[in-house]
Design a protein around this motif. Structure first.
Motif, PDB file in Angstrom:
ATOM      1  N   MET A 174      -5.774  -7.808   0.384  1.00 24.66           N
ATOM      2  CA  MET A 174      -6.500  -7.922  -0.882  1.00 24.66           C
ATOM      3  C   MET A 174      -5.977  -9.102  -1.695  1.00 24.66           C
ATOM      4  O   MET A 174      -6.758  -9.893  -2.246  1.00 24.66           O
ATOM      5  CB  MET A 174      -6.348  -6.644  -1.713  1.00 24.66           C
ATOM      6  CG  MET A 174      -6.906  -5.384  -1.087  1.00 24.66           C
ATOM      7  SD  MET A 174      -6.679  -3.978  -2.223  1.00 24.66           S
ATOM      8  CE  MET A 174      -6.854  -2.593  -1.078  1.00 24.66           C
ATOM      9  N   ASP A 203     -10.479  -1.642  -5.437  1.00 28.39           N
ATOM     10  CA  ASP A 203     -10.887  -0.389  -4.800  1.00 28.39           C
ATOM     11  C   ASP A 203     -12.148   0.160  -5.470  1.00 28.39           C
ATOM     12  O   ASP A 203     -13.080   0.607  -4.796  1.00 28.39           O
ATOM     13  CB  ASP A 203      -9.748   0.622  -4.891  1.00 28.39           C
ATOM     14  CG  ASP A 203     -10.001   1.880  -4.071  1.00 28.39           C
ATOM     15  OD1 ASP A 203     -10.603   1.779  -2.985  1.00 28.39           O
ATOM     16  OD2 ASP A 203      -9.590   2.971  -4.506  1.00 28.39           O
ATOM     17  N   ARG A 227     -15.601   0.029  -3.268  1.00 24.43           N
ATOM     18  CA  ARG A 227     -16.109   1.309  -2.796  1.00 24.43           C
ATOM     19  C   ARG A 227     -17.330   1.791  -3.581  1.00 24.43           C
ATOM     20  O   ARG A 227     -18.062   2.663  -3.098  1.00 24.43           O
ATOM     21  CB  ARG A 227     -14.984   2.353  -2.827  1.00 24.43           C
ATOM     22  CG  ARG A 227     -13.924   2.028  -1.765  1.00 24.43           C
ATOM     23  CD  ARG A 227     -12.749   2.984  -1.787  1.00 24.43           C
ATOM     24  NE  ARG A 227     -13.216   4.362  -1.742  1.00 24.43           N
ATOM     25  CZ  ARG A 227     -12.861   5.295  -2.613  1.00 24.43           C
ATOM     26  NH1 ARG A 227     -12.051   4.995  -3.619  1.00 24.43           N
ATOM     27  NH2 ARG A 227     -13.299   6.519  -2.491  1.00 24.43           N
ATOM     28  N   THR A 250      -5.591  -4.485  -7.445  1.00 23.83           N
ATOM     29  CA  THR A 250      -5.916  -3.688  -6.254  1.00 23.83           C
ATOM     30  C   THR A 250      -6.656  -2.410  -6.649  1.00 23.83           C
ATOM     31  O   THR A 250      -7.538  -1.948  -5.921  1.00 23.83           O
ATOM     32  CB  THR A 250      -4.662  -3.349  -5.435  1.00 23.83           C
ATOM     33  OG1 THR A 250      -3.687  -2.705  -6.262  1.00 23.83           O
ATOM     34  CG2 THR A 250      -4.068  -4.605  -4.819  1.00 23.83           C
ATOM     35  N   SER A 253      -5.015   3.494  -6.012  1.00 20.08           N
ATOM     36  CA  SER A 253      -4.428   2.364  -5.290  1.00 20.08           C
ATOM     37  C   SER A 253      -3.264   2.787  -4.400  1.00 20.08           C
ATOM     38  O   SER A 253      -2.867   2.031  -3.502  1.00 20.08           O
ATOM     39  CB  SER A 253      -3.961   1.290  -6.281  1.00 20.08           C
ATOM     40  OG  SER A 253      -2.990   1.808  -7.174  1.00 20.08           O
ATOM     41  N   TYR A 310      -3.179   2.725  -0.426  1.00 24.05           N
ATOM     42  CA  TYR A 310      -3.082   1.478   0.324  1.00 24.05           C
ATOM     43  C   TYR A 310      -1.627   1.025   0.409  1.00 24.05           C
ATOM     44  O   TYR A 310      -0.932   0.915  -0.608  1.00 24.05           O
ATOM     45  CB  TYR A 310      -3.927   0.396  -0.349  1.00 24.05           C
ATOM     46  CG  TYR A 310      -5.388   0.784  -0.466  1.00 24.05           C
ATOM     47  CD1 TYR A 310      -6.246   0.625   0.615  1.00 24.05           C
ATOM     48  CD2 TYR A 310      -5.893   1.334  -1.638  1.00 24.05           C
ATOM     49  CE1 TYR A 310      -7.583   0.997   0.523  1.00 24.05           C
ATOM     50  CE2 TYR A 310      -7.229   1.706  -1.737  1.00 24.05           C
ATOM     51  CZ  TYR A 310      -8.066   1.536  -0.652  1.00 24.05           C
ATOM     52  OH  TYR A 310      -9.377   1.914  -0.742  1.00 24.05           O
ATOM     53  N   ASP A 311      -1.171   0.728   1.632  1.00 26.61           N
ATOM     54  CA  ASP A 311       0.212   0.292   1.796  1.00 26.61           C
ATOM     55  C   ASP A 311       0.338  -1.210   1.546  1.00 26.61           C
ATOM     56  O   ASP A 311      -0.640  -1.895   1.218  1.00 26.61           O
ATOM     57  CB  ASP A 311       0.755   0.686   3.171  1.00 26.61           C
ATOM     58  CG  ASP A 311       0.028   0.019   4.337  1.00 26.61           C
ATOM     59  OD1 ASP A 311      -0.666  -1.001   4.130  1.00 26.61           O
ATOM     60  OD2 ASP A 311       0.156   0.518   5.475  1.00 26.61           O
ATOM     61  N   GLY A 338       1.772  -2.172  -3.335  1.00 24.70           N
ATOM     62  CA  GLY A 338       1.363  -1.152  -2.375  1.00 24.70           C
ATOM     63  C   GLY A 338       2.210   0.097  -2.459  1.00 24.70           C
ATOM     64  O   GLY A 338       3.287   0.122  -3.069  1.00 24.70           O
ATOM     65  N   LYS A 339       1.724   1.172  -1.828  1.00 20.90           N
ATOM     66  CA  LYS A 339       2.482   2.423  -1.803  1.00 20.90           C
ATOM     67  C   LYS A 339       3.736   2.243  -0.957  1.00 20.90           C
ATOM     68  O   LYS A 339       3.819   1.335  -0.131  1.00 20.90           O
ATOM     69  CB  LYS A 339       1.627   3.559  -1.241  1.00 20.90           C
ATOM     70  CG  LYS A 339       1.395   3.499   0.269  1.00 20.90           C
ATOM     71  CD  LYS A 339       0.639   4.716   0.763  1.00 20.90           C
ATOM     72  CE  LYS A 339       0.470   4.682   2.279  1.00 20.90           C
ATOM     73  NZ  LYS A 339      -0.297   5.831   2.793  1.00 20.90           N
ATOM     74  N   ASP A 356      -2.071  -3.377   3.627  1.00 23.13           N
ATOM     75  CA  ASP A 356      -3.442  -3.310   3.109  1.00 23.13           C
ATOM     76  C   ASP A 356      -3.585  -4.191   1.866  1.00 23.13           C
ATOM     77  O   ASP A 356      -4.553  -4.959   1.734  1.00 23.13           O
ATOM     78  CB  ASP A 356      -3.809  -1.871   2.713  1.00 23.13           C
ATOM     79  CG  ASP A 356      -3.787  -0.905   3.876  1.00 23.13           C
ATOM     80  OD1 ASP A 356      -4.128  -1.321   4.998  1.00 23.13           O
ATOM     81  OD2 ASP A 356      -3.439   0.273   3.650  1.00 23.13           O
ATOM     82  N   CYS A 357      -2.625  -4.063   0.964  1.00 20.01           N
ATOM     83  CA  CYS A 357      -2.713  -4.786  -0.304  1.00 20.01           C
ATOM     84  C   CYS A 357      -2.517  -6.287  -0.121  1.00 20.01           C
ATOM     85  O   CYS A 357      -3.094  -7.094  -0.866  1.00 20.01           O
ATOM     86  CB  CYS A 357      -1.695  -4.236  -1.296  1.00 20.01           C
ATOM     87  SG  CYS A 357      -2.086  -2.562  -1.880  1.00 20.01           S
TER      88      CYS A 357
END
Length: 319
Positions: A273, A130, A134, A126, A262, A265-266, A84-85, A269-270
């Motif tokens: 997933m 996405d 989406r 991830t 990607s 998404y923090d 994640g970010k 969030d990840c």
């Protein structure tokens, strides 16, 4: 602890192996002993200065798998994985012996995956998720992946297949085609950009309903291979960010262009997933990754250089 760290950007010369204090987890965080940490092209670009919001000095690395040493009681001693970010950009990342992240930003590691395999999945899967989610890839969606032999491309194939989509892989080299065919995928070898539409329509006569260009260089050809009301997902572009884009052709097909990133998404969030991916791996719906290079953390800088010079091998650092 040992860690890779950079104190300036613009060159990999600024990356070095250093000794740092073991991080202390804050409230609602976990301290993870890193067992394996994936290296992604974005990690290399980070050191090179492609992400201006990165704060310095910084330990890079987004993907990790390890064991929780401090944190909430229900996670202590558990094998976890995450991405994640944040880590590697705004806080120290995973290319170290220890890492702290929010407790909500980890998922339990699937037992069928080793730590090395789990660390190779985060960013590629991830990112692919996405794109697949989406662009609304569902059962029977005709789905083309350009650059299907790469880490993100192969993840997209697996996730779309798990959804029941009709999947077509596009690669440039025959040996890569043979590898994907051995895994049960239908493959085309894209010898010339001008032939892509013809090759795709030989498989999907109306064109592909969804096209995922993992290279960023096939946008013009992707539009020609797209079905009416189709969607194109894209994750890359030349360094100057500019591509030749046939807007009129996309407009006439009622098409949609989707940017995939990607880093939107923090960790939390990840983690959600990864829980979904984990169920697929545990059930054998998606095969565990293979052909992973295990690199000692002490040799990480050399692997960064190989990636910077075009290596597409999936590498994982092992502290």
């Amino acid at each position: 602890m040992k860690a890779l760290q950079f104190c300036a950007t613009g060159s990999l010369d600024y990356l070095s192996l250093v000794d740092l204090p073991t991080p202390v987890p804050g409230a609602d965080e976990v301290l993870i002993r890193v067992k394996a940490a994936g290296i992604n092209p974005s990690d290399v670009k980070n050191v090179e200065g492609r992400f201006p919001y990165t704060t310095l000095p910084r330990v890079p690395g987004r993907d990790f798998a390890g064991v929780v040493e401090q944190g909430p009681a229900h996670l202590l001693g558990k094998a976890v994985w995450g991405t994640g970010k944040g880590p590697g950009f705004l806080r120290d990342g995973s290319h170290a012996q220890f890492l702290t992240v929010p407790a909500s930003g980890v998922a339990l590691k699937p037992e069928r995956l080793s730590f090395v395999q789990a660390a190779a999945i985060g960013v590629p899967f991830t990112t692919a998720y996405d794109a697949v989610e989406r662009s609304n890839v569902q059962r029977d969606t005709t789905f083309l992946v350009i650059g299907a032999n790469g880490a993100v491309g192969s993840a997209a194939l697996a996730l779309a297949k798990a959804r029941g989509a009709r999947v077509l892989a596009a690669v440039r080299r025959p040996e890569r085609a043979a590898e994907l065919q051995a895994k049960g995928y239908e493959v085309i070898v894209t010898s010339a950009p001008s032939s892509l539409a013809e090759q795709v329509k030989a498989v999907f006569p109306a064109g592909a309903q969804v096209i995922f260009d993992t290279t960023g260089f096939w946008l013009q050809e992707a539009v020609s291979a797209l079905a009416n009301f189709g969607r194109i997902a894209i994750i890359a572009a030349p360094p100057d960010g500019m591509v030749h884009f046939p807007a009129l052709a996309l407009y006439r097909k009622g098409g949609v262009l989707i940017g995939v990133n990607s880093l939107l998404y923090d960790n939390t969030d990840c983690a959600r997933m990864l829980e979904e991916f984990g169920r697929h791996f545990e059930a054998g719906v998606i095969d565990a990754p293979t052909d992973i290079l295990e690199i000692p953390l002490a040799d990480g800088k050399a692997q960064y250089a190989l990636i910077a010079h075009g290596s597409s091998a999936k590498a994982v650092l092992v502290p």
